[in-house]
Write an enzyme that holds these catalytic residues in place. Sequence first.
Site, mmCIF file in Angstrom:
data_model
loop_
_atom_site.group_PDB
_atom_site.id
_atom_site.type_symbol
_atom_site.label_atom_id
_atom_site.label_comp_id
_atom_site.label_asym_id
_atom_site.label_seq_id
_atom_site.Cartn_x
_atom_site.Cartn_y
_atom_site.Cartn_z
ATOM 1 N N SER A 124 0.837 -1.206 0.000
ATOM 2 C CA SER A 124 0.000 0.000 0.000
ATOM 3 C C SER A 124 0.864 1.243 0.000
ATOM 4 O O SER A 124 1.941 1.263 0.616
ATOM 5 C CB SER A 124 -0.870 -0.009 1.248
ATOM 6 O OG SER A 124 -1.442 1.249 1.465
ATOM 7 N N TYR A 148 -1.759 -1.086 10.801
ATOM 8 C CA TYR A 148 -1.998 -1.604 9.446
ATOM 9 C C TYR A 148 -0.822 -1.234 8.536
ATOM 10 O O TYR A 148 -0.245 -2.096 7.858
ATOM 11 C CB TYR A 148 -3.315 -1.045 8.881
ATOM 12 C CG TYR A 148 -3.412 -1.189 7.384
ATOM 13 C CD1 TYR A 148 -3.658 -2.442 6.821
ATOM 14 C CD2 TYR A 148 -3.222 -0.091 6.538
ATOM 15 C CE1 TYR A 148 -3.707 -2.588 5.441
ATOM 16 C CE2 TYR A 148 -3.277 -0.235 5.167
ATOM 17 C CZ TYR A 148 -3.509 -1.477 4.623
ATOM 18 O OH TYR A 148 -3.549 -1.629 3.268
ATOM 19 N N LYS A 152 2.247 -3.668 6.678
ATOM 20 C CA LYS A 152 2.669 -3.685 5.264
ATOM 21 C C LYS A 152 4.173 -3.398 5.160
ATOM 22 O O LYS A 152 4.897 -4.042 4.392
ATOM 23 C CB LYS A 152 1.872 -2.654 4.453
ATOM 24 C CG LYS A 152 0.381 -2.966 4.338
ATOM 25 C CD LYS A 152 0.137 -4.206 3.489
ATOM 26 C CE LYS A 152 -1.335 -4.514 3.336
ATOM 27 N NZ LYS A 152 -1.590 -5.812 2.690
#
Length: 337
Positions: A124, A148, A152
């Site tokens: 992302s 989050y 990643k």
Amino acid sequence: MRILVTGGAGYIGSHTCVLLLEAGHEVVIVDDFSNSKPEAVRRIGELAGRGAELAEVDLLDRASLDDAVAEAGPEAVVHFAGLKAVGESVAQPLRYYRTNVAGTLNLLEALAPTGCRTVVFSSSATVYGPEPQLPLKEDAPTSATNPYGWSKFMIEQILADLHAADDSWAIATLRYFNPVGAHPSGRIGEDPQGIPNNLLPFVSQVAVGRREKLSVFGDDYDTPDGTGVRDYLHVVDLAAGHLAALHRLVEVGGHHVWNLGTGQGRSVFEVIAAFERATGVPIPYEVTDRRPGDIAASYADPTKANQELGWTADHTLDAICADAWRWQSQNPEGYPD
Ligand code: UDP
């Protein structure tokens, strides 16, 4: 090729599975349906004219995952499975790290004894951190602002280290900007559970009457109209980016990072106007406070993917909105159970 797709029943996974099947690949979906529905898998088969195989497995169930991977015998993996709600990750960091990071470790360890060393990973643009230098190039500094994003970031590092230790691993890390829209058939699309966190699903649900009005999170940013600016790309373009990355990876091996975005920033007000144009449905909204953790603007420099993959995201915002609306209006409550 035989391709294992983790999270293949999800939003981006389902669109990618359709394109993989249409390109002639065999697809084995690994999904635990924790945030997706079996109906998506059925519709993937309907759209592609032939089905994907399915292993209903949680990546944290190591024994079942080992069995599923051995049985699938993949030549490559596209790894989507993971949790993705930023706010939830702040409240439940351990759950996010376990599912995303430990789930990925399990997957890589399950692959190790097989001959499969080719992995395309769903990352992302959030890894560019809170103060991005725009437009974002792949060599910009990386960081994160929530669990989050850190998950990643950590998985990207694990994959880089794995390739550094053994360059028979071929790795593509794809940094998505804002995937939106739906398959033009209206049969598959984004089906968020509960109140949508993201802009386009919320706008779609306002248009279809499931929500009263949109909250615009701040109009006092340092952007042309004061609202947040993002790089919205059509999910079918994004899916095509995975095929391009996979094919390139098989050709040249190595470890690569590619931004997948359009290169164009659009404001919240521009998105509302495009959605109203595409659908003829007015979107009531009110401007509220900024959402904590939001940044003013983020958009890609997609030159590297354009040149190395021969890929561009060329659907317009109006086409994106028309496709999002076809999906939402034909499936107002999302997929049936
Ligand atoms: N946004 C908004 N209302 C919403 C959801 C999002 O105004 O209900 C804004 C948000 O502040 C940001 C943009 O829309 O500027 C895109 O938000 P989204 O959550 O879709 O993507 P992200 O912020 O993760 O890039």
